[in-house]
Design an enzyme around this catalytic site. Structure first.
Site, PDB file in Angstrom:
ATOM      1  N   CYS A   1       0.720  -1.291   0.073  1.00  0.00           N
ATOM      2  CA  CYS A   1      -0.149  -0.173  -0.106  1.00  0.00           C
ATOM      3  C   CYS A   1       0.849   1.326   0.042  1.00  0.00           C
ATOM      4  CB  CYS A   1      -1.006   0.022   1.012  1.00  0.00           C
ATOM      5  SG  CYS A   1      -1.689  -1.563   1.371  1.00  0.00           S
TER       6      CYS A   1
ATOM      7  N   HIS B   1      -3.532   7.404   6.595  1.00  0.00           N
ATOM      8  CA  HIS B   1      -3.714   5.984   5.983  1.00  0.00           C
ATOM      9  C   HIS B   1      -5.328   5.351   6.000  1.00  0.00           C
ATOM     10  CE1 HIS B   1      -2.174   2.735   3.638  1.00  0.00           C
ATOM     11  NE2 HIS B   1      -2.278   1.856   4.406  1.00  0.00           N
TER      12      HIS B   1
ATOM     13  N   GLU C   1      -1.981   4.578  13.909  1.00  0.00           N
ATOM     14  CA  GLU C   1      -2.060   5.999  13.467  1.00  0.00           C
ATOM     15  C   GLU C   1      -2.644   6.895  14.210  1.00  0.00           C
ATOM     16  OE1 GLU C   1      -2.092   7.759   8.950  1.00  0.00           O
ATOM     17  OE2 GLU C   1      -3.426   6.079   9.502  1.00  0.00           O
TER      18      GLU C   1
ATOM     19  N   LYS D   1     -10.403   6.934   2.727  1.00  0.00           N
ATOM     20  CA  LYS D   1     -10.965   5.485   2.349  1.00  0.00           C
ATOM     21  C   LYS D   1     -12.358   5.451   2.270  1.00  0.00           C
ATOM     22  CE  LYS D   1      -6.551   3.663   2.380  1.00  0.00           C
ATOM     23  NZ  LYS D   1      -5.665   4.821   2.698  1.00  0.00           N
TER      24      LYS D   1
ATOM     25  N   HIS E   1     -10.064   1.138  -0.096  1.00  0.00           N
ATOM     26  CA  HIS E   1      -8.519   1.288  -0.038  1.00  0.00           C
ATOM     27  C   HIS E   1      -8.116   0.699  -1.425  1.00  0.00           C
ATOM     28  CE1 HIS E   1      -4.455   0.746   1.132  1.00  0.00           C
ATOM     29  NE2 HIS E   1      -4.698  -0.120   2.121  1.00  0.00           N
TER      30      HIS E   1
ATOM     31  N   PHE F   1       1.788  -3.251   3.968  1.00  0.00           N
ATOM     32  CA  PHE F   1       2.106  -4.749   4.750  1.00  0.00           C
ATOM     33  C   PHE F   1       3.603  -4.756   4.903  1.00  0.00           C
ATOM     34  CE2 PHE F   1      -1.739  -7.410   3.632  1.00  0.00           C
ATOM     35  CZ  PHE F   1      -2.603  -6.820   4.336  1.00  0.00           C
TER      36      PHE F   1
END
Length: 396
Positions: A160, A288, A299, A317, A322, A380
């Site tokens: 990502c 994110h 976060e 998002k 996403h 990831f």
């Protein structure tokens, strides 16, 4: 870091094609998620699907690159005068001095899935016997061919964070004198590997995603394409500026962030240092914020302890889903629009704020003077990136 000028940028997502479609959706807090109707056996979830991809094949001269991912790239390239901007850069510098640096997590794997589904006694069907699309480099190869470029051509696949990290690659190449301009960005399209893969990890929500909501249940997957053209900034530059980046790889876990946000914080501090700014200088952060349990809590805590209450922050998002390898460029685009329009996006989908969230969170759309902004991309495997931007005319 000497700033780079963003000569042109564009995105196509579930919110529509081009900058103005995204600007209108953000201003109206109108999301693009729909009930999943993708694949022959759709999962019960919501997705951010780009309308019309199926109806617009590539031009005949690009037929060897035909696949959903490259169709989506072609849709985005034709928005906001982007093709003309790149061709002008090619004319200024020459084909060998313009790089193509693109991020993706799955590239054209959807076409490879189809080829395997349609195997006939172990033989790939003739219409899919096109080696160019059965590779992670399909996207970058296609875009390079579109512009007839001869400079460095790189695919970044760090989940990502992919299409955020390409900005850092471009800065290093330009600073070292290897190139004079770079086409950066990324594309990821819907495919079964993504939908069923994330579902197998129990990360997909059956409802529209709710970033930073106390009752969030997981992500909504989307697709998107976006591109930007970076060059050295000139005296009295009027284009928006890319002023810094931070990268970190904490490698804490294959799919779970470091519990204390170590990698994310390292990337954040690195970006602030390269940009020559303090946390208090940041007007907006595009988070994110995937709506997964661990990502959001890490976060949220990082933002709450690092920034003053005056800094605004939100995840987008809930508008687009996403978009995986395209998340970095899509959210960079939305960050640039926040600076251009003076509109802070709502944290769409959340109704009950996670208690870890601080006063920085913009739960509803806000109007603000956004001069300096950050965009977070955390992938990831602990791949983390943070990009810093400044509005045109703001001293770097």
């Amino acid at each position: 870091m000497p700033p780079l000028a963003i000569r042109a940028f564009t995105a196509t997502s579930a919110l529509g094609r081009g900058l103005e479609a995204h600007s209108r959706a953000i201003a109206a807090s109108a999301g693009g998620l729909v009930a999943n109707d993708f694949s022959t056996s759709p999962l019960p979830c919501w997705i951010g699907r780009v309308a019309g991809v199926e109806d617009e094949p590539l031009p005949r001269e690009h037929a060897e690159w035909e696949c959903r991912n490259n169709r989506l790239a072609w849709l985005a390239l034709r928005q906001d005068g982007f093709i003309d901007a790149v061709r002008a850069a090619r004319g200024r510098y020459g084909a060998s001095r313009v790089a193509v640096l693109l991020g993706t997590s799955t590239a054209s794997i959807g076409a490879t899935e189809e080829a395997y589904r349609r195997l006939d006694h172990g033989v790939v069907p003739r219409d899919l016997l096109r080696p160019a699309i059965h590779t992670p480099h399909s996207l970058a190869g296609f875009v390079t061919r579109v512009f007839d470029l001869e400079g460095p051509c790189i695919t970044v696949a760090t989940a990502c964070s992919s299409s955020a990290k390409v900005f850092a690659n471009a800065e290093r190449m330009i600073r070292l004198g290897l190139i004079d301009a770079a086409v950066v960005g990324g594309v990821d399209s819907l495919c079964d590997s993504v939908l069923f893969g994330f579902n197998s990890l129990e990360l997909v929500s059956a409802e529209p995603c709710q970033p930073f909501d106390a009752n969030r249940k997981g992500i909504s997957i989307g697709e998107a394409a976006g591109f930007a053209l970076l060059e050295r900034a000139g005296e009295g530059e009027q284009a928006p500026l890319f002023i810094g980046y931070g990268e970190a790889s904490d490698a804490h876990h294959m799919s779970t962030p470091h519990p204390e946000g170590l990698g994310a914080e390292l990337a954040l501090r690195d970006a602030l240092a390269r940009a020559g700014i303090e946390a208090g200088d940041v007007d907006y952060i595009n988070l994110h914020g995937t709506a997964s349990q661990k990502n959001d809590e890490v976060e949220a805590a990082l933002v709450a302890r690092s920034f003053p209450a005056t800094t605004r922050a939100s995840s987008t998002k809930g508008f687009t889903g996403h978009t995986l390898g395209a998340a970095g460029i899509l959210e960079a685009t939305l960050t640039l629009l926040a600076m251009r329009d003076g509109v802070v996006p709502a944290n769409l989908g959340a109704t009950t704020p996670d208690p870890l969230c601080g006063p920085q969170m913009a739960w509803q759309v806000e109007h603000a003077d956004v001069r300096i902004a950050l965009s977070n991309s955390f992938g990831f495997g602990g791949n983390n990136a943070c990009l810093a931007f400044a509005r045109q005319g703001v001293p770097a």
